[in-house]
Design a protein around this motif. Sequence first.
Motif, mmCIF file in Angstrom:
data_model
loop_
_atom_site.group_PDB
_atom_site.id
_atom_site.type_symbol
_atom_site.label_atom_id
_atom_site.label_comp_id
_atom_site.label_asym_id
_atom_site.label_seq_id
_atom_site.Cartn_x
_atom_site.Cartn_y
_atom_site.Cartn_z
ATOM 1 N N SER A 132 63.663 15.364 4.378
ATOM 2 C CA SER A 132 63.840 16.155 5.597
ATOM 3 C C SER A 132 64.933 15.619 6.507
ATOM 4 N N GLN A 133 65.353 14.358 6.285
ATOM 5 C CA GLN A 133 66.466 13.790 7.052
ATOM 6 C C GLN A 133 67.808 13.932 6.337
ATOM 7 N N GLY A 134 67.790 14.564 5.183
ATOM 8 C CA GLY A 134 69.010 14.732 4.418
ATOM 9 C C GLY A 134 69.322 13.573 3.493
ATOM 10 N N ASN A 135 68.418 12.592 3.415
ATOM 11 C CA ASN A 135 68.618 11.481 2.493
ATOM 12 C C ASN A 135 68.371 11.943 1.058
ATOM 13 N N ILE A 136 69.039 11.296 0.125
ATOM 14 C CA ILE A 136 69.006 11.729 -1.265
ATOM 15 C C ILE A 136 68.266 10.704 -2.107
ATOM 16 N N TRP A 137 67.231 11.174 -2.795
ATOM 17 C CA TRP A 137 66.502 10.352 -3.754
ATOM 18 C C TRP A 137 66.953 10.719 -5.161
#
Length: 309
Positions: free
Chosen positions: A185-190
């Motif tokens: 939801s914060q735009g971080n990529i897993w």
Amino acid sequence: MKRLLFLFALCFAGHAYAAKLYIETNREVDEATMNNPWGITVDPGGDIWITDEGNRRVTKFGNNGSRIQTFGTSEDGVEILGSPKGIAIDRSRFIWVADSAKDRISIFDFAGKFYTSFGGAGAAPGQLSAPHGIAFAADGTLWVADYGNHRLQHFDTTGSVLMTIGERGAEKGQLHNPTAVAVDSQGNIWVADSGNARLQKFSPKGELLQVVEGAPLNTPTAIVLDKDNNIFVADSLANKLLSYDSAGNLLATLDTKATGLALDVAGNIWTISKGESLVRQFTRDGVLLSSFGQPSTGDSINRHYLVIR
């Protein structure tokens, strides 16, 4: 009508509880309808879309297991899909498919008509090598697990490349055959860094934020996030479904075969396994709700064990 037995052990507040849950279902599809299915997604209406890799097509099912349509094999005598892997649906209801054989992303309209594609074989930015998993960010841009180039690529809505992350290697921040990607939801990529047996988290600018590794993680193949940024991972070699909290702490493991994962609007987990023609639906707590299709020879469709840590 089949009776499916779900066995689970739940550990809570230092106590162990065991229970048996019988679920009746008659959801079956002829095994021949799918051949090495890989990716799965669920649209807002509850229909299930599966990349049928062996048949070089996408198959759409209702949530009752009824086949609705197939597309992607060819149009006007031209082969469209070669080896479809990841699949995702954008806000305009276009279907995006990662094609690992043709080294491209193909886009179809909601009726299954081919629209366009981008990518192409190579290692330059914007080119692809056996792309696998794909995922949309909140702004509609696309992240691609560029499997053969050992990197992630970020594309805008027109297919122009915005950024690449990673290179081949085993050091933190490097990648080896990434198979799946998800955006929180914060735009971080897993990313499921399959060849390195770990998960890695990057910021939207490509900065390494976190690494999750160690048992029971073995060969992560698919990854999805819920609205609270909890992480669900399919480990294809270990035959486990793993869940982690947003900080990377292991929450639970479930013994089941899966190479593809999706969440529906209710937060239930849908799985598909390469080598099987079997779709399963679980609650977030690992309770088997339904399944359709046929298991491969020797597969134990009716035994799933959940351990909450």
